[in-house]
Design a protein around this motif. Structure first.
Motif, PDB file in Angstrom:
ATOM      1  N   GLY A  39      34.457 -10.951   1.059  1.00  9.34           N
ATOM      2  CA  GLY A  39      35.836 -10.900   0.604  1.00  9.34           C
ATOM      3  C   GLY A  39      36.310 -12.279   0.161  1.00  9.34           C
ATOM      4  N   THR A  40      37.429 -12.317  -0.505  1.00  7.84           N
ATOM      5  CA  THR A  40      37.967 -13.596  -0.987  1.00  7.84           C
ATOM      6  C   THR A  40      38.434 -14.486   0.162  1.00  7.84           C
ATOM      7  OG1 THR A  40      40.135 -12.569  -1.277  1.00  7.84           O
ATOM      8  CG2 THR A  40      38.682 -12.650  -3.213  1.00  7.84           C
ATOM      9  N   ASP A  41      38.691 -13.882   1.336  1.00 12.33           N
ATOM     10  CA  ASP A  41      39.137 -14.661   2.489  1.00 12.33           C
ATOM     11  C   ASP A  41      37.978 -15.125   3.372  1.00 12.33           C
ATOM     12  OD1 ASP A  41      38.334 -12.275   3.586  1.00 12.33           O
ATOM     13  OD2 ASP A  41      40.189 -11.917   4.701  1.00 12.33           O
ATOM     14  N   VAL A  44      33.568 -10.390   5.649  1.00 10.43           N
ATOM     15  CA  VAL A  44      32.567  -9.517   5.038  1.00 10.43           C
ATOM     16  C   VAL A  44      32.980  -8.069   5.253  1.00 10.43           C
ATOM     17  CG1 VAL A  44      30.150  -8.784   5.088  1.00 10.43           C
ATOM     18  CG2 VAL A  44      30.725 -11.196   5.377  1.00 10.43           C
ATOM     19  N   ARG A  45      33.083  -7.337   4.160  1.00  9.21           N
ATOM     20  CA  ARG A  45      33.425  -5.915   4.224  1.00  9.21           C
ATOM     21  C   ARG A  45      32.126  -5.123   4.295  1.00  9.21           C
ATOM     22  NH1 ARG A  45      37.429  -2.092   2.403  1.00  9.21           N
ATOM     23  NH2 ARG A  45      36.370  -0.203   1.729  1.00  9.21           N
ATOM     24  N   LYS A  46      32.045  -4.205   5.252  1.00  4.57           N
ATOM     25  CA  LYS A  46      30.874  -3.344   5.402  1.00  4.57           C
ATOM     26  C   LYS A  46      31.229  -1.951   4.913  1.00  4.57           C
ATOM     27  CE  LYS A  46      29.236  -6.057   9.212  1.00  4.57           C
ATOM     28  NZ  LYS A  46      29.156  -6.206  10.647  1.00  4.57           N
ATOM     29  N   ASP A  47      30.543  -1.516   3.859  1.00 10.74           N
ATOM     30  CA  ASP A  47      30.746  -0.178   3.301  1.00 10.74           C
ATOM     31  C   ASP A  47      29.517   0.671   3.573  1.00 10.74           C
ATOM     32  OD1 ASP A  47      33.311  -0.560   2.005  1.00 10.74           O
ATOM     33  OD2 ASP A  47      32.258  -1.833   0.580  1.00 10.74           O
ATOM     34  N   PHE A  48      29.727   1.937   3.853  1.00 12.83           N
ATOM     35  CA  PHE A  48      28.657   2.899   4.061  1.00 12.83           C
ATOM     36  C   PHE A  48      28.811   3.983   2.999  1.00 12.83           C
ATOM     37  CE2 PHE A  48      29.203   0.720   8.022  1.00 12.83           C
ATOM     38  CZ  PHE A  48      27.922   0.582   8.521  1.00 12.83           C
ATOM     39  N   LEU A  49      27.930   3.973   2.001  1.00 10.39           N
ATOM     40  CA  LEU A  49      27.982   4.935   0.902  1.00 10.39           C
ATOM     41  C   LEU A  49      27.186   6.176   1.296  1.00 10.39           C
ATOM     42  CD1 LEU A  49      27.365   2.366  -1.962  1.00 10.39           C
ATOM     43  CD2 LEU A  49      29.553   3.126  -1.019  1.00 10.39           C
ATOM     44  N   LEU A  50      27.869   7.283   1.447  1.00 10.07           N
ATOM     45  CA  LEU A  50      27.232   8.517   1.895  1.00 10.07           C
ATOM     46  C   LEU A  50      26.314   9.088   0.825  1.00 10.07           C
ATOM     47  CD1 LEU A  50      30.277  10.235   3.608  1.00 10.07           C
ATOM     48  CD2 LEU A  50      28.422   8.958   4.692  1.00 10.07           C
TER      49      LEU A  50
END
Length: 96
Positions: A39-41, A44-50
């Motif tokens: 992220g810009t801040d 860390v963004r954690k995404d789970f793509l189904l």
């Protein structure tokens, strides 16, 4: 009107646990592709793509893999009739 519906994503394999009766009834193997996006801040963004695998040959490939291995999946985006949940219909799976 012509439309295109293809997707290629990579990340780490996250196995979704389900009981055997549910998997047999649905005729697919569920999984997700985990991605970590900075992220810009600085967080860390954690995404789970189904994703779902219906093709028996691709299911065999998935069963040989372990949690956390780097993968690339190719397929198309679908929406479940019952829930409207979006998922990737995996047509090809490879390790990186």
């Amino acid at each position: 009107m012509q439309t295109e519906n293809t997707v290629t994503v990579s990340g780490t394999l996250h196995l979704i646990q389900s009981d055997g009766s549910e998997a047999a009834r649905k005729k697919y193997l569920p999984l997700s592709v985990r991605q970590e996006t900075p992220g810009t801040d600085g967080s860390v963004r954690k995404d789970f793509l189904l994703a779902r695998i219906y093709d028996p040959q691709v299911q065999v490939l998935l069963k040989e893999l372990r949690e956390g291995v780097r993968i690339r999946v190719r397929g198309d985006v679908r929406s479940s009739l019952g829930s409207g949940e979006m998922y990737i219909n995996v047509l090809n799976l490879e390790t990186l």
